[in-house]
Motif scaffolding. Structure first.
Motif, short mmCIF file in Angstrom:
data_model
loop_
_atom_site.label_atom_id
_atom_site.label_comp_id
_atom_site.label_asym_id
_atom_site.label_seq_id
_atom_site.Cartn_x
_atom_site.Cartn_y
_atom_site.Cartn_z
N ILE A 170 0.76 -1.18 0.13
CA ILE A 170 0.06 0.12 -0.05
C ILE A 170 0.73 1.19 -0.02
O ILE A 170 0.71 2.31 -0.65
CB ILE A 170 -0.88 -0.28 1.06
CG1 ILE A 170 -1.78 -1.28 1.07
CG2 ILE A 170 -1.80 1.31 1.27
CD1 ILE A 170 -2.87 -1.51 2.13
N GLY A 171 1.88 1.27 0.77
CA GLY A 171 2.66 2.41 0.72
C GLY A 171 3.39 2.45 -0.60
O GLY A 171 3.74 3.76 -1.14
N GLY A 172 3.92 1.48 -1.04
CA GLY A 172 4.56 1.66 -2.55
C GLY A 172 3.46 2.36 -3.49
O GLY A 172 3.91 2.94 -4.15
N ALA A 173 2.25 1.56 -3.32
CA ALA A 173 1.26 2.16 -4.50
C ALA A 173 1.10 3.73 -4.33
O ALA A 173 0.93 4.54 -5.23
CB ALA A 173 0.16 1.60 -4.26
N VAL A 174 0.97 4.23 -2.75
CA VAL A 174 0.68 5.63 -2.61
C VAL A 174 1.94 6.34 -3.15
O VAL A 174 1.76 7.46 -3.76
CB VAL A 174 0.45 5.73 -1.05
CG1 VAL A 174 0.49 7.29 -0.64
CG2 VAL A 174 -1.07 5.21 -0.60
N PHE A 175 3.12 6.04 -2.95
CA PHE A 175 4.32 6.75 -3.23
C PHE A 175 4.35 6.91 -4.69
O PHE A 175 4.37 7.95 -5.37
CB PHE A 175 5.61 5.92 -2.87
CG PHE A 175 6.69 6.50 -3.46
CD1 PHE A 175 7.20 7.85 -2.78
CD2 PHE A 175 7.48 5.81 -4.44
CE1 PHE A 175 8.63 8.18 -3.42
CE2 PHE A 175 8.79 6.22 -4.88
CZ PHE A 175 9.18 7.34 -4.38
N LEU A 176 3.94 5.77 -5.51
CA LEU A 176 3.98 5.94 -6.91
C LEU A 176 2.88 6.93 -7.20
O LEU A 176 3.25 7.41 -8.56
CB LEU A 176 3.81 4.41 -7.59
CG LEU A 176 4.90 3.53 -7.54
CD1 LEU A 176 4.71 2.01 -8.00
CD2 LEU A 176 6.22 4.03 -8.18
N GLY A 177 1.80 6.74 -6.96
CA GLY A 177 0.90 7.77 -7.23
C GLY A 177 1.01 9.07 -7.02
O GLY A 177 0.79 10.07 -7.78
#
Length: 60
Positions: free
Chosen positions: A36-43
């Motif tokens: 989830i943190g990676g997805a938020v970072f990429l977004g």
């Protein structure tokens, strides 16, 4: 004496099962938090890249 050994083995087995399930749950939780943190970072990075192209910043 035999029942003490069997009882100790059962208690050790139950303890290992409980500890293993708790550790397994924590590892799964950490993996999902990382995803989830990676997805938020990429977004956030994609949003910043798209938003930043319209107004380029120049050095004075």
């Amino acid at each position: 004496m035999f029942w003490k050994i069997v009882g100790a083995l059962v208690v050790a087995w139950v303890a290992i099962m409980v500890i293993g399930s708790v550790v397994g749950f924590l590892l799964k939780a950490v993996v999902w938090i990382a995803i989830i943190g990676g997805a938020v970072f990429l977004g956030t990075a994609a949003y910043g890249a798209i938003k930043g192209k319209s107004s380029p910043k120049r050095l004075p």
